[in-house]
Design a protein around this motif. Structure first.
Motif, PDB file in Angstrom:
ATOM      1  N   ILE A 171      37.728  68.025  80.772  1.00 23.06           N
ATOM      2  CA  ILE A 171      37.680  66.634  80.921  1.00 23.06           C
ATOM      3  C   ILE A 171      38.723  65.975  81.764  1.00 23.06           C
ATOM      4  O   ILE A 171      38.401  65.016  82.721  1.00 23.06           O
TER       5      ILE A 171
ATOM      6  N   ARG B  69      38.458  64.315  85.460  1.00 22.86           N
ATOM      7  CA  ARG B  69      38.916  62.824  85.601  1.00 22.86           C
ATOM      8  C   ARG B  69      40.196  62.721  86.715  1.00 22.86           C
ATOM      9  O   ARG B  69      39.977  61.966  87.401  1.00 22.86           O
TER      10      ARG B  69
ATOM     11  N   ASP C 271      31.876  60.806  89.185  1.00 20.49           N
ATOM     12  CA  ASP C 271      32.370  60.691  87.820  1.00 20.49           C
ATOM     13  C   ASP C 271      31.768  61.399  86.926  1.00 20.49           C
ATOM     14  O   ASP C 271      30.371  60.905  86.639  1.00 20.49           O
TER      15      ASP C 271
ATOM     16  N   ASP D 278      29.932  64.113  78.055  1.00 21.55           N
ATOM     17  CA  ASP D 278      29.304  63.527  76.858  1.00 21.55           C
ATOM     18  C   ASP D 278      28.222  64.656  76.370  1.00 21.55           C
ATOM     19  O   ASP D 278      28.103  64.942  74.963  1.00 21.55           O
TER      20      ASP D 278
ATOM     21  N   SER E  93      32.072  61.849  83.747  1.00 21.08           N
ATOM     22  CA  SER E  93      32.197  61.605  82.296  1.00 21.08           C
ATOM     23  C   SER E  93      31.036  61.785  81.515  1.00 21.08           C
ATOM     24  O   SER E  93      31.238  62.244  80.206  1.00 21.08           O
TER      25      SER E  93
END
Length: 280
Positions: A256, A260, A217, A223, A219
């Protein structure tokens, strides 16, 4: 790569596009292998060197832009063939050329070029005269010594294997044997395509070029990328395996969403990566 496959994409920045076609079980894939030439008042740098299949075109493109000026630096974002495959050819053409980046293992690849290696790391800055190339961590990367770069004048972020995408519809929506993108689209920016880049198209590229992202992951890495985009006021993104992204907000959303999707559909999972560069 055709003779005119060079496009000035910003003040002092030229996109030396190039595409390769690979055979897959689903049919041929036509994909970018891009390099970028940044020219300052005193020095010029080539970011990535391209695939050896494009050697003649890369040399021709650099010469077309620089004329009698030398190429001072080449920055392979990491030592993989699509990114570093023309380094030796460039050294032959430009005897004073220096090889910059995370060069920790480059002596193994080019033992006769060790005197040209200039170690750089995230946080370092290369002054080209009137503009700087900032070295940044590769938040999405292929190899451990991958680095990204940022040009202070064009506000362009060069992301190596990050933001990879294929800008057509998935294979099952294409006619038989039609390439994923067409020959006349190789030097179009993301906003110039007739059809907007989809999450599915980006996921197809990301899931195959960075196979490990099926199990990790990323994610938190995004950021960090979003923070960098805001802090440096990034206006263009230059992936090696995708067209120049000139709508950065949309490009971020697609990237993104693609990662995902790849992770969600992957065969396993690991804990999310914290702040810092994502890696296998």
């Amino acid at each position: 790569m055709p003779r005119d496959d060079v496009r000035q994409i910003a003040d002092g920045v030229w996109w030396l596009g190039g595409c390769l076609q690979a055979a897959t079980s689903s049919g041929p894939v036509h994909y970018h292998v891009s390099t970028y030439l940044v020219v300052g008042e005193e020095s010029a740098i080539l970011i990535d060197s391209g695939d050896p299949a494009h050697e003649a075109a890369v040399l021709r493109g650099v010469a077309a832009v620089l004329g009698d000026r030398p190429l001072d630096y080449v920055f392979p974002t990491h030592p993989e063939i699509p990114h570093a495959g023309n380094v030796v050819a460039l050294v032959r053409r430009y005897p004073g050329l220096r090889i910059v980046g995370d060069v920790r293992d480059y002596h193994l690849h080019w033992p006769l070029l060790v005197d040209r290696l200039v170690p750089m790391q995230a946080g370092d800055v290369l002054d080209l005269g009137g503009r700087n190339i900032e070295i940044h961590p590769a938040y999405i990367r292929d190899l451990h010594n991958t680095l990204w770069a940022f040009d202070s004048v064009s506000r362009m972020l060069f992301v190596s294997d990050g933001f990879a995408f294929i800008h057509e519809t998935p294979f099952d929506e294409l006619e038989d044997d039609e390439p994923i993108h067409r020959d006349d689209e190789c030097l179009l920016t993301s906003s110039e395509f007739a059809k907007a880049v989809s999450v599915d198209a980006a996921a197809y590229g990301a899931g195959r070029s960075l196979y490990w992202t099926r199990f990790v992951d990323v994610s938190a890495a995004f950021d960090d990328i979003e923070r960098l985009v805001v802090e440096r006021d990034v206006r263009l993104v230059g992936p090696a395996h995708g067209a120049v992204i000139d709508d950065v907000s949309q490009g971020l959303r697609v990237a993104i969403g693609a990662h995902r999707k790849v992770f969600r559909e992957g065969s396993g999972a690991m804990a999310p990566i914290g702040s810092g560069a994502a890696h296998a």
